[in-house]
Design a protein around this motif. Structure first.
Motif, PDB file in Angstrom:
ATOM      1  N   THR A  10      -4.722   5.337  -1.980  1.00 20.51           N
ATOM      2  CA  THR A  10      -4.898   3.735  -2.320  1.00 20.51           C
ATOM      3  C   THR A  10      -6.450   3.408  -1.510  1.00 20.51           C
ATOM      4  O   THR A  10      -7.433   2.986  -2.033  1.00 20.51           O
ATOM      5  CB  THR A  10      -3.862   2.841  -2.048  1.00 20.51           C
ATOM      6  OG1 THR A  10      -2.806   3.369  -2.639  1.00 20.51           O
ATOM      7  CG2 THR A  10      -4.234   1.563  -2.489  1.00 20.51           C
TER       8      THR A  10
ATOM      9  N   LEU B 106      -5.660  -4.421  -4.285  1.00 18.91           N
ATOM     10  CA  LEU B 106      -4.807  -4.154  -3.042  1.00 18.91           C
ATOM     11  C   LEU B 106      -3.878  -5.205  -2.462  1.00 18.91           C
ATOM     12  O   LEU B 106      -3.183  -4.835  -1.639  1.00 18.91           O
ATOM     13  CB  LEU B 106      -6.158  -4.072  -2.045  1.00 18.91           C
ATOM     14  CG  LEU B 106      -7.193  -2.830  -2.359  1.00 18.91           C
ATOM     15  CD1 LEU B 106      -8.417  -3.105  -1.452  1.00 18.91           C
ATOM     16  CD2 LEU B 106      -6.261  -1.638  -1.867  1.00 18.91           C
TER      17      LEU B 106
ATOM     18  N   LYS C 293      -0.612  -4.327  -3.692  1.00 16.92           N
ATOM     19  CA  LYS C 293      -0.117  -3.105  -3.367  1.00 16.92           C
ATOM     20  C   LYS C 293       1.294  -2.938  -3.093  1.00 16.92           C
ATOM     21  O   LYS C 293       1.748  -2.145  -3.673  1.00 16.92           O
ATOM     22  CB  LYS C 293      -0.762  -2.680  -2.227  1.00 16.92           C
ATOM     23  CG  LYS C 293      -0.606  -1.100  -1.719  1.00 16.92           C
ATOM     24  CD  LYS C 293      -1.500  -0.711  -0.433  1.00 16.92           C
ATOM     25  CE  LYS C 293      -1.008   0.675  -0.165  1.00 16.92           C
ATOM     26  NZ  LYS C 293      -1.695   1.251   1.055  1.00 16.92           N
TER      27      LYS C 293
END
Length: 355
Positions: free
Chosen positions: A25, A59, A62
């Protein structure tokens, strides 16, 4: 520059992997950030900004995305792929023209299948929300998500479970009533996508029924809040080819039934067919009447709007009878007032506003 940054990211990945923290990620986000800078340098500012916003959004979500991924099962993957087949493979190859002899020339394979995809998509939204948040978080969320997918399924599930725990009558009644109330809003949304004028006509009686249902839910919730009890409903993945095909067949039959009833028996025939169909399924009759009362004007708007409200009342009647016939004594006692209020509110408001 890309090779240098990629080299640093590769080293970081191997170090993290050795420590048992393998993940891509952060590395992917770093590469996207560098590419956004390259886009800005190439004077592609709009695309650079969009890429930056989307990257930041993903993000920030996440943890939620990881939790969602952990709840995905093999059945979910295959069921979703099946839905993709009916949406992007089957739909484009279907002919977009009418078949059948007048006045039953209503069979348009493309438009019928498009509505199948649309209804399945509504179920998908509710199912994804269930996966993300989990029905165990409370009665209101369970009823809300159940109403988005299938209020009948919620009724059947809660009715069966109510016999296992007689003391949770208010809890189960709240979950069921919330699902019923949300169903009225779902009918308005389905109609609005196809026929906005029709949706505006049915909005008042259905929103009144929804408000009465939600008000009664609030009353039940505050009564049982002190006990701290909560109910959940297990929902299955709605992306199955069987239900999608059945909806298409039901929709076609309902549309033909409504058209024939109007052609041979006038307005009375449409009301009667709407009531009978609504006992089993309210989405099919809503879509059918929204199509018939559209730009072609094959069905008067007043008849279509009243018929949809009649179908919604009939559907609520069926679900109430399911709860009364198969539920626990406490569920029956708690559910009747809200059940009657919603049906009466929709019926009285329809008589005032529609006719």
């Amino acid at each position: 520059s890309l090779l240098v940054v990629g080299g640093f990211l590769a080293i970081n990945y191997f170090v993290s992997a050795e420590a048992g923290r393998a993940g891509l990620t952060t590395k992917t986000a770093a590469l996207l950030t560098m590419l956004a800078g390259a886009l800005a340098y190439l004077d592609q500012m709009a695309l650079a900004v969009a890429l930056g916003v989307v990257t930041t959004l993903l993000l920030s979500a996440k943890s939620e995305l990881h939790a969602f991924a952990q709840h995905i099962t093999r059945e979910d993957v295959f069921a979703t792929l099946k839905f993709a087949v009916i949406a992007v493979i089957v739909l484009p190859v279907l002919p977009n023209r009418r078949f059948g002899p007048p006045p039953l020339d209503i069979f348009n394979p493309f438009k019928i299948w498009l509505l199948v995809v649309f209804i399945s998509g509504i179920s998908f939204v509710g199912y994804v929300l269930t996966k993300v948040y989990g029905s165990e978080k409370g009665i209101r969320l369970t009823g809300l998500l159940g109403g988005l997918t299938s209020s009948t399924a919620v009724t059947l599930s809660v009715t069966q479970r109510s016999k296992e725990c007689e003391s949770l009558g208010k809890t189960f009644a709240t979950a069921v009533t919330v699902a019923w109330a949300i169903m009225f809003a779902r009918v308005i949304v389905v109609a609005a996508v196809i026929n906005m004028e029709l949706a505006a006509r049915i909005a008042v009686p259905l929103l009144v029924a929804m408000a009465l249902g939600m008000g009664y839910c609030a009353y039940l919730y505050f009564r049982e809040r002190a006990s701290g009890a909560g109910g959940t409903v297990a929902l299955t993945n709605p992306f199955k080819l069987g239900p999608a095909v059945r909806f298409g067949l039901i929709f076609t039959a309902v549309m033909a039934f409504a058209r024939a009833a109007h052609a041979f028996f006038g307005e009375t025939g449409v009301y009667f067919s709407s009531f009978l169909t609504g006992l089993a399924d309210v989405d099919a009759i809503t879509v059918s009447l929204a199509r018939l009362s559209g730009s072609d004007g094959e069905l008067p708007m007043k008849v279509a709007s009243a018929s949809i409200v009649v179908a919604a009342i009939a559907n609520t009647l069926t679900k109430g009878l399911i709860a009364l016939l198969g539920g626990s004594t406490s569920l029956k006692k708690e559910i009747v007032p809200g059940w009657i209020m919603m049906m009466a509110g929709a019926g009285v408001t329809m008589a005032i506003t529609v006719f």
